[in-house]
Design a protein around this motif. Structure first.
Motif, mmCIF file in Angstrom:
data_model
loop_
_atom_site.group_PDB
_atom_site.id
_atom_site.type_symbol
_atom_site.label_atom_id
_atom_site.label_comp_id
_atom_site.label_asym_id
_atom_site.label_seq_id
_atom_site.Cartn_x
_atom_site.Cartn_y
_atom_site.Cartn_z
ATOM 1 N N ARG A 1 0.755 -1.188 -0.067
ATOM 2 C CA ARG A 1 0.066 -0.069 -0.068
ATOM 3 C C ARG A 1 0.963 1.378 0.007
ATOM 4 N N VAL A 2 1.779 1.196 0.731
ATOM 5 C CA VAL A 2 2.821 2.565 0.922
ATOM 6 C C VAL A 2 3.756 2.671 -0.359
ATOM 7 N N ALA A 3 3.902 1.581 -1.242
ATOM 8 C CA ALA A 3 4.806 1.577 -2.113
ATOM 9 C C ALA A 3 4.187 2.105 -3.259
ATOM 10 N N THR A 4 4.276 3.515 -3.358
ATOM 11 C CA THR A 4 3.602 4.390 -4.545
ATOM 12 C C THR A 4 4.683 5.353 -4.971
ATOM 13 N N TRP A 5 4.430 5.830 -6.275
ATOM 14 C CA TRP A 5 5.315 6.550 -6.749
ATOM 15 C C TRP A 5 5.377 7.935 -5.848
ATOM 16 N N ARG A 6 4.232 8.358 -5.396
ATOM 17 C CA ARG A 6 4.010 9.594 -4.486
ATOM 18 C C ARG A 6 5.029 9.492 -3.319
ATOM 19 N N GLN A 7 4.909 8.080 -2.714
ATOM 20 C CA GLN A 7 5.775 7.888 -1.268
ATOM 21 C C GLN A 7 7.261 8.001 -2.085
ATOM 22 N N PHE A 8 7.690 7.036 -2.735
ATOM 23 C CA PHE A 8 9.091 7.253 -3.270
ATOM 24 C C PHE A 8 9.547 8.508 -3.472
#
Length: 259
Positions: free
Chosen positions: A12-19
């Motif tokens: 769930r946290v492995a998004t482009w925004r989070q990266f």
């Protein structure tokens, strides 16, 4: 079930925004700091460059940076009543613990990399690039700092151990913030608790003349002379006690909080 939920949380946290946020914290902030200091300070050792790279932005905003790693996303789940729907599928304790564990791993990793990548650059990459000029001491005393006692183990072990220390502290601040979010209904107050403690503890210890015990100086001890290593564990112990107390309180009241 916990293992399955952990996989779901990391996915769930492995998004482009989070990266993008993580790369901003790990690479962009140290790069800006390097550009600001490279021509404005006198460096006697490459280690001095590393110490300076870990001053200003990161020590000042450390708890806020740790909250931005992952904790802040829990606010959206609370506002959307996502937790109440999720507890139908999995036990509430499993869900909350997986959140805490994911948050701990991510905050520890980012805090470690925020420190270790500038260390590698300062000690192993910059000497080949020759961007920063080193000056001879010419009798000037070198201001040794806390944790340099570990240099007898070697430069790399010093960098790894110190980065692990920053990672542990980052994990504790992020965990306190998330536990406060899980307990309190006011998200802003919960997210502010680690930063307010950080500011107040720094102010009080400095006002009383106990700078060596301030949270900032025990995590980033570059504006204070070298202190015995045991001093850094005093504020860290306070963080550990806070996590235990908040964790026990959440355990006893989580069903009432999310009923």
């Amino acid at each position: 079930m916990l293992g399955h939920q952990l996989k779901a949380e990391f996915k769930r946290v492995a998004t482009w925004r989070q990266f993008t946020i993580w790369m901003l914290l790990i690479l962009v902030i140290p790069t800006i700091q390097f550009l600001l200091i490279k021509d404005n300070y006198v460096f006697y050792r490459h280690l001095d460059l590393f110490l300076r790279l870990n001053s200003n932005f990161i020590p000042l905003l450390f708890p806020i940076i740790m909250v931005l790693v992952n904790t802040i996303h829990f606010v959206g789940e609370q506002k959307n009543y996502f937790i109440q729907y999720t507890r139908i599928r999995i036990p509430l304790s499993t869900y909350l613990f997986s959140k805490l564990l994911t948050n701990a791993v991510l905050s520890f990793s980012i805090a470690f990399l925020i420190t270790f990548i500038p260390f590698v650059f300062s000690m192993y990459i910059e000497p080949y690039l020759g961007i920063v000029k080193l000056y001879p001491t010419e009798g000037n005393p070198i201001p040794y700092t806390t944790f340099e006692q570990l240099l007898f183990l070697g430069t790399l072990p010093y960098g790894i151990i110190y980065s692990l220390w920053v990672g542990l502290n980052g994990m504790m601040y992020a965990t306190i913030a998330l536990l406060a979010l899980m307990i309190l209904e006011k998200s802003f107050i919960a997210l502010s608790i680690p930063f307010m403690y950080y500011l107040l503890a720094n102010f009080i210890t400095q006002a009383l003349g106990f700078d060596k015990f301030s949270p900032s100086n025990t995590i980033f001890p570059f504006s204070i002379s070298q202190q015995p290593l045991w001093t850094v564990f005093v504020p860290f112990t306070i963080l550990c006690i806070a996590v235990i107390i908040l964790g026990l309180y959440l355990k006893e009241n989580m069903n009432k909080r999310y009923e």
